[in-house]
Design an enzyme around this catalytic site. Sequence first.
Site, PDB file in Angstrom:
ATOM      1  N   ASP A  99       0.905  -1.198   0.004  1.00 32.80           N
ATOM      2  CA  ASP A  99      -0.050   0.024   0.059  1.00 32.80           C
ATOM      3  C   ASP A  99       1.033   1.172   0.081  1.00 32.80           C
ATOM      4  O   ASP A  99       1.807   1.237   0.380  1.00 32.80           O
ATOM      5  CB  ASP A  99      -1.055   0.070   0.947  1.00 32.80           C
ATOM      6  CG  ASP A  99      -2.264   0.740   1.062  1.00 32.80           C
ATOM      7  OD1 ASP A  99      -2.167   1.817   0.193  1.00 32.80           O
ATOM      8  OD2 ASP A  99      -3.062   0.791   1.746  1.00 32.80           O
ATOM      9  N   TRP A 100       0.433   2.404  -0.380  1.00 34.74           N
ATOM     10  CA  TRP A 100       1.235   3.632  -0.477  1.00 34.74           C
ATOM     11  C   TRP A 100       1.944   3.925   0.656  1.00 34.74           C
ATOM     12  O   TRP A 100       1.013   4.361   1.801  1.00 34.74           O
ATOM     13  CB  TRP A 100       0.176   4.612  -1.113  1.00 34.74           C
ATOM     14  CG  TRP A 100       0.582   4.720  -2.551  1.00 34.74           C
ATOM     15  CD1 TRP A 100       0.640   5.725  -3.282  1.00 34.74           C
ATOM     16  CD2 TRP A 100       0.217   3.653  -3.494  1.00 34.74           C
ATOM     17  NE1 TRP A 100       0.494   5.834  -4.713  1.00 34.74           N
ATOM     18  CE2 TRP A 100       0.444   4.323  -4.784  1.00 34.74           C
ATOM     19  CE3 TRP A 100       0.040   2.242  -3.366  1.00 34.74           C
ATOM     20  CZ2 TRP A 100       0.524   3.392  -5.965  1.00 34.74           C
ATOM     21  CZ3 TRP A 100      -0.081   1.547  -4.703  1.00 34.74           C
ATOM     22  CH2 TRP A 100       0.060   2.116  -6.051  1.00 34.74           C
TER      23      TRP A 100
END
Length: 829
Positions: free
Chosen positions: A225-226
């Site tokens: 995920d970012w």
Amino acid sequence: MTAKFDVDHVLNSISEDDKIALLSGTDFWHTYSIPEHNVPPIRTTDGPNGVRGTKFFAGVPAACLPCGTALGATWDRDLLHKAGVLLGQECLAKGAHCWLGPTINMQRSPLGGRGFESFAEDPHLSGTMAKSIILGCESTGVISAVKHYVGNDQEHERRAVDVMVTPRALREIYLRPFQIVARDAHSGALMTSYNKINGKHVVENPAMYDIIRKEWKWDPLIMSDWLGTYTTIDSLNAGLDLEMPGPSRYRGKYIESAVQARLVKQSTIDQRARKVLEFAARASQAPASAVESGRDYPEDRALNREICGNSIVLLKNEDTLLPLPKKIKKIALIGSHVKTPAISGGGSASLQPYYAVSLYDAIIEVLPDTEIIYETGAYAHKMLPVIDRMLSNAVIRFYNEPADKERTLLSTEPVNNTAFQLMDYNTPGLNRTLFWATLDGEFTPDVSGLWDFGLTVFGTATLYIDDEMVIDNTTQQTRGTAFFGKGTIQEVGAKELTAGRTYKIRIEFGSANTSPIKAIGVVHFGGGAAHLGAFLHMDPEQMVRDAVKAASEADYTILCTGLNRDWESEGFDRPDMDLPPRIDALISAVLDVAGDKTIIVNQSGTPVMMPWSDRARAIIQAWYGGNETGHGIADVLFGDVNPCAKLPLSWPADVRHNPAYLNSLSVGGRMLYGEDIYVGYRFYEKIGQVTLFPFGHGLSYTLFEVSPKVTVSPTAFTVETPLSATVRIKNTGPVAGAQILQLYVAAPTSATPRPVKELQGFSKVFLQSGEEKTVVISVDKYATSFWDGIEDMWKSEAGVYQVLIGTSSQDIVARGEFTVDETTFWTGV
């Protein structure tokens, strides 16, 4: 579409620096390219209900589909496949090769901030819907990155929280949707979650990768995920292929050092690089546009409208108040959602839509000759609505210096409203870690009076109107929940304004790092953000009185209210299930004078409390409906669409009834999943707790009759041979419609504690008035299996099983049974 390349040839030809560079993104959305070997940059894009493109700020408009729970409420595989195709086509128009969706986390609590993104509280329904939308998306050539693997079921301290969950609950509830995707959809990519599971971050846990690659035999590209990568060595060795976004924080030169110290093997680098190259080789063949653009075709609008109408749940309809006639003398429309539709939740789901149809405009189309009275009644917003239609000549200018110093203009960007997120914004010469901006524009109010202004910021900001400071959100700040949990509360100010006169507004903004506010466990995307809203100051009691008067004078009243992206968003969880302040009082007051002719329309992504429900004759759950929100609701209200949707989650009467009520926050860095396998209806049925509306509930404008006996074949079940359950259904009502038959399996003879019953199949059946059909629903080995924590395997237990066909989890209309003669253990999918 680019020229093809041979993965083996490239891997054997490129330098070590190139191999390492492949393992992280180059910017917010793109992977590393090697032009001399025809390896292009692969563009990824959010979000779960639409395709934003590459810009949070000043982005290209997009189709906004109904939210995840709305899609789940359709229980419609074919419609979800079409939705996936549309999302894939939107990706291609935006020049994107990989859609970051769908979200298939579980709504263990109605308070989860991103609960609206996921499909259902039930893993079978969630996995089945995910399969359909993924296959639709990937049929266009676009790769789907299913997310978030696993346990990101709430937002509180999501990067730091340690989710404490039993192996059985992890397998049966939280991993099962991903397992169904692994078996039936094989999506080309998967995104890890931010959180820990039982002491270790998922992104660094080899056991979690082994489930995917070794046990399930599924080999997607696995990306973080970012900003969800926390280490170099552990994440690489565990199995993470791609760190996102770029530039890298934990790879690059750090990998070189780790290899030299023999903490990471060369073979590991090659494995990860190979996976990224395989991903790029496949994704690059998608016919993505060279220019980021939109499409907004008539057929897309029609599909979006169909999805919205098919997602709307008729919760209550006493004395067939609905559908409404199309010949009405006077109708009252009450609620801020009537003119300002809630089209999506907040965070990654929020985007700039092509358009948004309000319920007000849709009803004008249906009732062109009807007198329509509109009253707001009560505000439903948490933050004052952004300034847009009364804004003109607005621009933002960017600098590397604050306003009180001599500075050089770097860029000027036109804007059409007073909200902006700059997490991915860049321009030549801009110091991304510390910069300033000035928003200038002209505001022309349409009504004279005292106007309230509200300013929320991730960074610092000050509002001036005609050079007079109205709000200071710079000198002293209080942390709030906006902007993924990094923003301030809304600071407010007021100014007396005259209708038709133009005022100069100016926001002096400082980027994220100008703010002293710090927070643990939330994602720091950087850049900064601000939201300036404005609304005419009103007397709340007078607003209710005006609404009551309108309702008392009208032939019918539609009261449309609920939550919006201010209340439900990535970055924070809801503290309660309440509607916004004064909404319950408004509804009660209207029902007091016009209860026999009032329809309540609620818009929310997850359940809200409805203390007035027993007094309302008709209630509709309309979710966040996307571009076509108004049309979709009106189609159901006036009978152009016969409602057929069913709740994809249970609707508790009180927040204290929900199974995660005592365990919905991170305490001391941990969150206990104390309800174990008893999530949603599994919990309510086990303890005998009555819900306001049960899982799977939804009414229709027609009637259905189901034969009481289920024919099961074969009657003796094995894990190698699925069985079929057959039942007859007839539409005995006056109009065509669809019924969703839900197949539950119960294990009454099991010695192991199990839910009362569990959803194991369903079929959506469309019937003309008077038509009868035979429906066959297949049941596989999951139906008889639970996770045996001692053997660390699935166990299909010998015994007698009941097949229960329901029109909701509470309304069982047909029964059958079968036996399992021999206990069997199994692994895989």
